[in-house]
Design an enzyme around this catalytic site. Structure first.
Site, PDB file in Angstrom:
ATOM      1  N   GLU A 249       5.981  -0.059   3.069  1.00  0.00           N
ATOM      2  CA  GLU A 249       6.210  -1.502   2.985  1.00  0.00           C
ATOM      3  C   GLU A 249       6.703  -1.875   1.603  1.00  0.00           C
ATOM      4  O   GLU A 249       6.403  -1.201   0.625  1.00  0.00           O
ATOM      5  CB  GLU A 249       4.899  -2.257   3.259  1.00  0.00           C
ATOM      6  CG  GLU A 249       4.358  -2.051   4.645  1.00  0.00           C
ATOM      7  CD  GLU A 249       3.155  -2.947   4.926  1.00  0.00           C
ATOM      8  OE1 GLU A 249       2.947  -3.944   4.214  1.00  0.00           O
ATOM      9  OE2 GLU A 249       2.415  -2.617   5.862  1.00  0.00           O
ATOM     10  N   LYS A 251       6.606  -3.662  -1.850  1.00  0.00           N
ATOM     11  CA  LYS A 251       5.485  -4.133  -2.672  1.00  0.00           C
ATOM     12  C   LYS A 251       5.890  -5.443  -3.334  1.00  0.00           C
ATOM     13  O   LYS A 251       6.660  -5.460  -4.292  1.00  0.00           O
ATOM     14  CB  LYS A 251       5.108  -3.088  -3.724  1.00  0.00           C
ATOM     15  CG  LYS A 251       3.820  -3.453  -4.460  1.00  0.00           C
ATOM     16  CD  LYS A 251       3.354  -2.322  -5.354  1.00  0.00           C
ATOM     17  CE  LYS A 251       1.942  -2.549  -5.854  1.00  0.00           C
ATOM     18  NZ  LYS A 251       1.783  -3.782  -6.633  1.00  0.00           N
ATOM     19  N   ARG A 256      -2.169 -12.012  -4.130  1.00  0.00           N
ATOM     20  CA  ARG A 256      -2.765 -11.510  -2.899  1.00  0.00           C
ATOM     21  C   ARG A 256      -3.643 -12.602  -2.303  1.00  0.00           C
ATOM     22  O   ARG A 256      -4.399 -13.253  -3.011  1.00  0.00           O
ATOM     23  CB  ARG A 256      -3.621 -10.288  -3.206  1.00  0.00           C
ATOM     24  CG  ARG A 256      -4.223  -9.671  -1.951  1.00  0.00           C
ATOM     25  CD  ARG A 256      -4.825  -8.348  -2.278  1.00  0.00           C
ATOM     26  NE  ARG A 256      -5.331  -7.680  -1.101  1.00  0.00           N
ATOM     27  CZ  ARG A 256      -5.619  -6.395  -1.082  1.00  0.00           C
ATOM     28  NH1 ARG A 256      -5.460  -5.664  -2.154  1.00  0.00           N
ATOM     29  NH2 ARG A 256      -6.077  -5.833   0.011  1.00  0.00           N
ATOM     30  N   ARG A 271      -7.696 -12.400  -4.703  1.00  0.00           N
ATOM     31  CA  ARG A 271      -8.090 -11.008  -4.781  1.00  0.00           C
ATOM     32  C   ARG A 271      -9.522 -10.867  -5.306  1.00  0.00           C
ATOM     33  O   ARG A 271     -10.252  -9.979  -4.931  1.00  0.00           O
ATOM     34  CB  ARG A 271      -7.092 -10.329  -5.720  1.00  0.00           C
ATOM     35  CG  ARG A 271      -7.314  -8.903  -5.946  1.00  0.00           C
ATOM     36  CD  ARG A 271      -6.499  -8.496  -7.152  1.00  0.00           C
ATOM     37  NE  ARG A 271      -6.884  -7.161  -7.510  1.00  0.00           N
ATOM     38  CZ  ARG A 271      -6.130  -6.096  -7.292  1.00  0.00           C
ATOM     39  NH1 ARG A 271      -4.952  -6.236  -6.770  1.00  0.00           N
ATOM     40  NH2 ARG A 271      -6.555  -4.919  -7.615  1.00  0.00           N
ATOM     41  N   GLU A 301       0.759 -11.157   0.712  1.00  0.00           N
ATOM     42  CA  GLU A 301       1.119 -11.442  -0.672  1.00  0.00           C
ATOM     43  C   GLU A 301       1.978 -12.697  -0.643  1.00  0.00           C
ATOM     44  O   GLU A 301       2.968 -12.752   0.096  1.00  0.00           O
ATOM     45  CB  GLU A 301       1.883 -10.242  -1.233  1.00  0.00           C
ATOM     46  CG  GLU A 301       2.077 -10.247  -2.711  1.00  0.00           C
ATOM     47  CD  GLU A 301       0.909  -9.640  -3.504  1.00  0.00           C
ATOM     48  OE1 GLU A 301      -0.131  -9.261  -2.912  1.00  0.00           O
ATOM     49  OE2 GLU A 301       1.040  -9.572  -4.732  1.00  0.00           O
ATOM     50  N   PHE A 341       0.581  -8.578   5.486  1.00  0.00           N
ATOM     51  CA  PHE A 341       0.616  -7.125   5.623  1.00  0.00           C
ATOM     52  C   PHE A 341      -0.587  -6.512   6.329  1.00  0.00           C
ATOM     53  O   PHE A 341      -0.610  -5.315   6.576  1.00  0.00           O
ATOM     54  CB  PHE A 341       0.906  -6.421   4.292  1.00  0.00           C
ATOM     55  CG  PHE A 341      -0.046  -6.745   3.166  1.00  0.00           C
ATOM     56  CD1 PHE A 341      -1.349  -6.278   3.184  1.00  0.00           C
ATOM     57  CD2 PHE A 341       0.388  -7.495   2.074  1.00  0.00           C
ATOM     58  CE1 PHE A 341      -2.211  -6.558   2.133  1.00  0.00           C
ATOM     59  CE2 PHE A 341      -0.476  -7.775   1.023  1.00  0.00           C
ATOM     60  CZ  PHE A 341      -1.779  -7.308   1.054  1.00  0.00           C
ATOM     61  N   ARG A 416     -10.696   2.221  -3.110  1.00  0.00           N
ATOM     62  CA  ARG A 416      -9.388   2.779  -3.365  1.00  0.00           C
ATOM     63  C   ARG A 416      -9.375   4.143  -2.699  1.00  0.00           C
ATOM     64  O   ARG A 416     -10.007   5.072  -3.161  1.00  0.00           O
ATOM     65  CB  ARG A 416      -9.238   2.921  -4.881  1.00  0.00           C
ATOM     66  CG  ARG A 416      -7.858   2.979  -5.413  1.00  0.00           C
ATOM     67  CD  ARG A 416      -7.892   3.138  -6.915  1.00  0.00           C
ATOM     68  NE  ARG A 416      -8.352   1.943  -7.601  1.00  0.00           N
ATOM     69  CZ  ARG A 416      -7.590   0.870  -7.821  1.00  0.00           C
ATOM     70  NH1 ARG A 416      -6.349   0.861  -7.406  1.00  0.00           N
ATOM     71  NH2 ARG A 416      -8.071  -0.171  -8.439  1.00  0.00           N
ATOM     72  N   LYS A 422       0.629   3.433  -3.764  1.00  0.00           N
ATOM     73  CA  LYS A 422       1.761   2.679  -4.317  1.00  0.00           C
ATOM     74  C   LYS A 422       2.671   3.591  -5.125  1.00  0.00           C
ATOM     75  O   LYS A 422       2.229   4.586  -5.717  1.00  0.00           O
ATOM     76  CB  LYS A 422       1.259   1.511  -5.162  1.00  0.00           C
ATOM     77  CG  LYS A 422       0.412   1.912  -6.323  1.00  0.00           C
ATOM     78  CD  LYS A 422      -0.187   0.687  -7.003  1.00  0.00           C
ATOM     79  CE  LYS A 422      -1.178   1.125  -8.057  1.00  0.00           C
ATOM     80  NZ  LYS A 422      -1.965   0.084  -8.639  1.00  0.00           N
TER      81      LYS A 422
HETATM   82  P1  AMP Z   1      -1.839  -2.969  -7.732  1.00  0.00           P
HETATM   83  O1  AMP Z   1      -2.271  -4.372  -8.002  1.00  0.00           O
HETATM   84  O2  AMP Z   1      -0.724  -2.494  -8.613  1.00  0.00           O
HETATM   85  O3  AMP Z   1      -3.012  -2.007  -7.675  1.00  0.00           O
HETATM   86  O4  AMP Z   1      -1.204  -2.875  -6.262  1.00  0.00           O
HETATM   87  C1  AMP Z   1      -1.873  -3.280  -5.110  1.00  0.00           C
HETATM   88  C2  AMP Z   1      -1.510  -4.721  -4.780  1.00  0.00           C
HETATM   89  O5  AMP Z   1      -0.181  -4.811  -4.295  1.00  0.00           O
HETATM   90  C3  AMP Z   1      -2.319  -5.317  -3.656  1.00  0.00           C
HETATM   91  O6  AMP Z   1      -3.550  -5.782  -4.130  1.00  0.00           O
HETATM   92  C4  AMP Z   1      -1.426  -6.445  -3.174  1.00  0.00           C
HETATM   93  O7  AMP Z   1      -1.735  -7.616  -3.897  1.00  0.00           O
HETATM   94  C5  AMP Z   1      -0.025  -6.029  -3.594  1.00  0.00           C
HETATM   95  N1  AMP Z   1       0.911  -5.839  -2.473  1.00  0.00           N
HETATM   96  C6  AMP Z   1       2.188  -6.255  -2.456  1.00  0.00           C
HETATM   97  N2  AMP Z   1       2.801  -5.923  -1.319  1.00  0.00           N
HETATM   98  C7  AMP Z   1       1.898  -5.253  -0.569  1.00  0.00           C
HETATM   99  C8  AMP Z   1       1.941  -4.646   0.725  1.00  0.00           C
HETATM  100  N3  AMP Z   1       3.046  -4.654   1.473  1.00  0.00           N
HETATM  101  N4  AMP Z   1       0.805  -4.047   1.170  1.00  0.00           N
HETATM  102  C9  AMP Z   1      -0.312  -4.015   0.415  1.00  0.00           C
HETATM  103  N5  AMP Z   1      -0.398  -4.577  -0.800  1.00  0.00           N
HETATM  104  C10 AMP Z   1       0.688  -5.195  -1.298  1.00  0.00           C
END
Ligand code: AMP
Length: 583
Positions: A249, A251, A256, A271, A301, A341, A416, A422
Site C-alpha cells: 500500500e 504510505k 493516523r 495515534r 491516514e 487502510f 510491532r 515499511k
Molecule cells: P511510522 O510512523 O514511520 O512507523 O509508519 C507507520 C505509520 O504509517 C502508521 O502509523 C500510519 O500512520 C502510516 N500509514 C500511512 N499509510 C499507511 C498504510 N497504507 N497502511 C498502514 N499505515 C499507513
C-alpha cells in the site's frame, strides 16, 4: 483504602531506581485495594482520572494550585510563590507550608482514595463562569484534610507532575504479580489492554471476574484499540523474502485516525488515542455518508489532498488541522481526505483476528464511493521488482514510501510485528530513516549558546522488554534559535532533580527531565558506542547515532511509541549489509 496508603506507596516508588522493585511495590499496593477502587488507584498512579481517550482533565494551572495552597494553609499567595520559586516543586511547596501551618486541623478525617478521586473528578467536570474558584476550593478542601506528605502528591496531580515514572508495562506486570505471584498473566492482561486502551477497566475486570473475565474481553465501540505498528526492512527483496506474496500500500504522510461509528455517532482517535473528533468535521460527515455499517471501527491516514491536481500536500499542512480554534475555517481551506487502510470491527463482528486479505475485502465492501473516504491504494506483489516499481512511483507522487502487509496476518493491536513492513526512501550517507527519540535530559548552552539555558539534548530509545529508556544520542545541532528558546522553556518546566527509575544512562546531563517529549532525529549512521546504553550487554558496547540532528518535535507520539532498542539494532544490521554490498 486510605489515601495515606497510596501516598506511602508513591513515596517508595519515588525512591526506587529499579523496575522490579517498582513492580513489587505496586503489587503489594494492589493487594490492599478493593475491587471498586482499583481502577481509581490505577488512574491516579498514571497521573490521570480517566483513560486518555475520555479527554477528562482536572485542568488547573500552577497559579490556581498556588491559590489553593494559600487557602488551605492560611499563608499569603506571595509566600506560596516564594517557596515554589525556591523548591521548584508545587508538591514540596504544599508539604513545607502545611508542616509549618500554625493551626493544624487536628480533627480532620483521614482522606480516602475515593474522596481524593471524587474531588478531582468533580473539579474536571466543573465548567462555566466561576468554575476556577470552585475548583480551587475543592483542591483546598483536600489539602486542608491531608497530611503534609499526602498534600505533596495532591498538589502535584492537577498540574500533571506526579512524576512517579511508572509505565503501562510495569502496571501490567504488577497486576499479574498481584494475581499469580509472577508475570505469567502479563500476556493475557496485555491483550485485554490492547483491545480497550483502559488500564483501569482491565484492573477492575481482573478484580471482579478474575482472569476468566480478562479472557472474555471484547472490543467495544468508542473504546479505542491500541494501534498496530510497522516494522522496517531496507529493500523490496527482503520484504518478499520475509513475508512472500504480500499486499503493498502507499504510505500516506498524514495523521493516523482510528474511527469509531455507531449509528450516527462518530468519534475519531489519534495515534495516541486522544479524542480529536471536533477537529475534523468533514471526516465525521464523510464517515456518516460513506460507511455502510451500523457499527464500525476503521483506520486510515488523513491528509490534505488536491483531487484535481492529484497532489498530496506536505505533512506540516495537514498538522495545522490539529487545532482547538478556527476549526471551521481551516477545514474549508484544507479539507482532508481519509485513506482507509484497515477495518477492525463491523456490526458485532471482531475483525482483528481475521487475516488481512479478508479485512481488506470487507473494507472494500463497506466503504461506498464518495468524496471524503478513499481506499488506500493497494496492489498485490510477489516479485520484488513489482514492489520496487510501486515504491518508486509512490516516491514520485510525493509519498513517504510503501507499507507491505502480510496477506495472512491478524491485526496486531499495540505491537510491532512483521505483519506490516515499511519501506522508505534512503539517501546515501544518511540513515535510511529518521528515528523518534525520547528526551531524557538536556545540557546548558556553552560558548555562543551561553545566553540560552539550553545547549543540547540527551535522548533515548525505548526498551520494550524492560520498559526502560536507554540513551542513544546527544544532540547538539539542527536547532534554530527559535527552537532553542522553545526547548529552554519547555524543558525548564519538566526538569527533575534525579535520574528517573525508568531511565538508563551513563551520561549525566545538566538536567534530567520527565519523560514527556519525543523528537524526530536524523543521523548519518548507527555506530557502536561505549558511552551509550542502548543495546548494551555485559562487557559489550551500546549503540549510538553518529552526527544526530534535530528534525522536529513529534507531538503525536508518547515516549512508549518512540523507536525501540530492537529497531536500532535492526537498523544497524541493515546498514552493515548495505555497506557490505557497496564495497
Ligand atoms: P511510522 O510512523 O514511520 O512507523 O509508519 C507507520 C505509520 O504509517 C502508521 O502509523 C500510519 O500512520 C502510516 N500509514 C500511512 N499509510 C499507511 C498504510 N497504507 N497502511 C498502514 N499505515 C499507513
Amino acid at each position: 483504602m486510605e489515601f495515606r496508603v497510596l501516598a506511602e506507596a508513591y513515596e517508595k516508588l519515588e525512591a526506587t531506581r529499579g523496575r522490579l522493585e517498582m513492580m513489587a511495590i505496586l503489587s503489594e499496593l494492589f493487594k490492599e485495594a478493593k475491587s471498586d477502587e482499583i481502577d481509581k488507584i490505577i488512574y491516579l498512579s498514571q497521573g490521570v482520572i480517566a483513560p486518555p481517550f475520555e479527554g477528562i482533565e482536572v485542568g488547573l494551572g500552577e497559579k490556581f494550585v498556588e491559590e489553593a495552597i494559600s487557602l488551605a494553609t492560611g499563608y499569603q499567595v506571595k509566600k506560596v510563590e516564594e517557596v515554589y520559586r525556591r523548591t521548584g516543586d508545587l508538591g514540596k511547596t504544599a508539604e513545607e507550608l502545611l508542616l509549618s501551618k500554625k493551626q493544624m486541623s487536628l480533627f480532620s478525617h483521614p482522606l480516602s482514595v475515593q474522596k481524593v478521586f471524587d474531588n478531582f473528578m468533580k473539579m474536571a467536570k466543573t465548567s462555566g463562569a466561576g468554575s476556577q474558584d470552585a475548583k480551587i476550593k475543592r483542591l483546598a478542601e483536600l489539602l486542608n484534610n491531608a497530611t503534609p506528605k499526602e498534600a505533596s502528591y495532591i498538589a502535584r496531580f492537577p498540574v500533571g507532575k506526579l512524576r512517579l515514572g511508572i509505565g503501562d508495562p510495569t502496571i501490567l506486570d504488577a497486576l499479574s504479580a498481584y494475581k499469580a505471584g509472577d508475570k505469567s498473566l502479563r500476556e493475557e492482561l496485555e491483550r485485554a489492554y490492547n483491545l480497550c486502551s483502559d488500564l483501569g477497566l482491565v484492573a477492575r475486570t481482573l478484580f471482579s471476574d478474575g482472569i476468566e473475565g480478562i479472557r472474555k474481553f471484547r472490543i467495544k465501540v468508542f473504546n479505542p484499540i491500541r494501534p498496530a505498528l510497522a516494522e522496517r526492512l531496507p529493500s523490496a527483496e527482503e520484504i518478499i523474502e520475509k513475508i512472500g506474496k504480500c499486499a503493498v500500500e502507499r504510505k500516506y504522510d498524514g495523521l493516523r485516525m482510528q474511527i469509531h461509528k455507531q449509528n450516527e455517532k462518530v468519534e475519531i482517535f489519534s495515534r495516541r488515542l486522544e479524542r480529536m473528533t471536533h477537529m475534523f468535521p468533514e471526516i465525521v460527515a464523510g464517515v456518516r455518508k460513506q460507511v455502510r455499517a451500523k457499527d464500525a471501527i476503521l483506520e486510515g491516514e488523513a491528509l490534505a489532498y488536491n483531487e484535481t491536481s492529484g497532489e498530496y500536500y506536505p505533512f506540516q499542512l495537514t498538522m495545522q488541522r490539529k487545532r482547538k480554534y478556527g476549526v471551521k475555517e481551516k477545514a474549508e481551506e484544507y479539507p482532508l481526505k481519509l485513506f482507509a487502510f484497515d477495518i477492525l470491527y463491523a456490526d458485532g463482528e471482531d475483525f482483528t483476528k481475521r487475516p488481512y486479505h479478508e479485512r481488506r475485502k470487507t473494507l472494500e465492501r463497506l466503504i461506498a464511493y464518495g468524496d471524503v473516504l478513499k481506499l488506500s491504494e493497494m496492489m498485490v506483489a510477489d516479485d520484488p521488482k513489482e514492489l520496487e516499481a510501486f515504491f518508486e512511483e509512490s516516491i514520485e507522487k510525493g509519498m513517504e514510501g510503501i507499507v507491505a502487509k502480510d496477506l495472512n496476518a491478524e491485526y496486531v493491536a499495540g505491537a510491532r510485528k512483521f505483519a506490516w513492513i515499511k519501506l522508505k526512501r534512503s539517501y546515501k550517507g544518511e540513515l535510511a530513516d529518521t528515528v523518534d527519540l525520547v528526551i531524557i535530559g538536556y545540557f546548558l548552552g556553552k560558548g555562543m549558546r551561553a545566553k540560552f539555558k539550553f545547549g543540547g539534548l540527551l535522548c533515548a530509545v525505548y526498551d520494550e522488554k524492560e520498559d526502560v529508556f536507554r540513551s542513544v544520542a546527544k544532540i547538539g545541532s539542527g536547532f534554530s534559535e527559535e527552537q532553542m528558546k522553545q526547548f529552554e522553556e519547555m524543558l525548564g518546566r519538566i526538569k527533575v532533580d534525579h535520574k528517573l527509575a525508568r531511565v538508563d544512562s551513563e551520561i549525566k546531563p545538566d538536567f534530567w527531565v520527565d519523560l514527556t517529549y519525543v523528537v524526530t532525529v536524523a543521523a548519518d549512521e548507527i555506530t557502536r558506542s561505549p558511552t551509550h546504553t542502548a543495546g548494551k550487554g555485559k562487557g559489550e558496547s551500546g549503540y549510538a547515532l553518529r552526527f544526530p540532528r534535530m528534525v522536529d518535535l513529534r507531538g503525536d507520539k508518547s515516549p512508549e511509541e518512540a523507536t525501540t532498542v530492537a529497531e536500532i539494532i535492526e537498523m544497524y544490521k541493515m546498514q552493515k549489509r548495505t555497506q557490505l554490498e557497496e564495497t
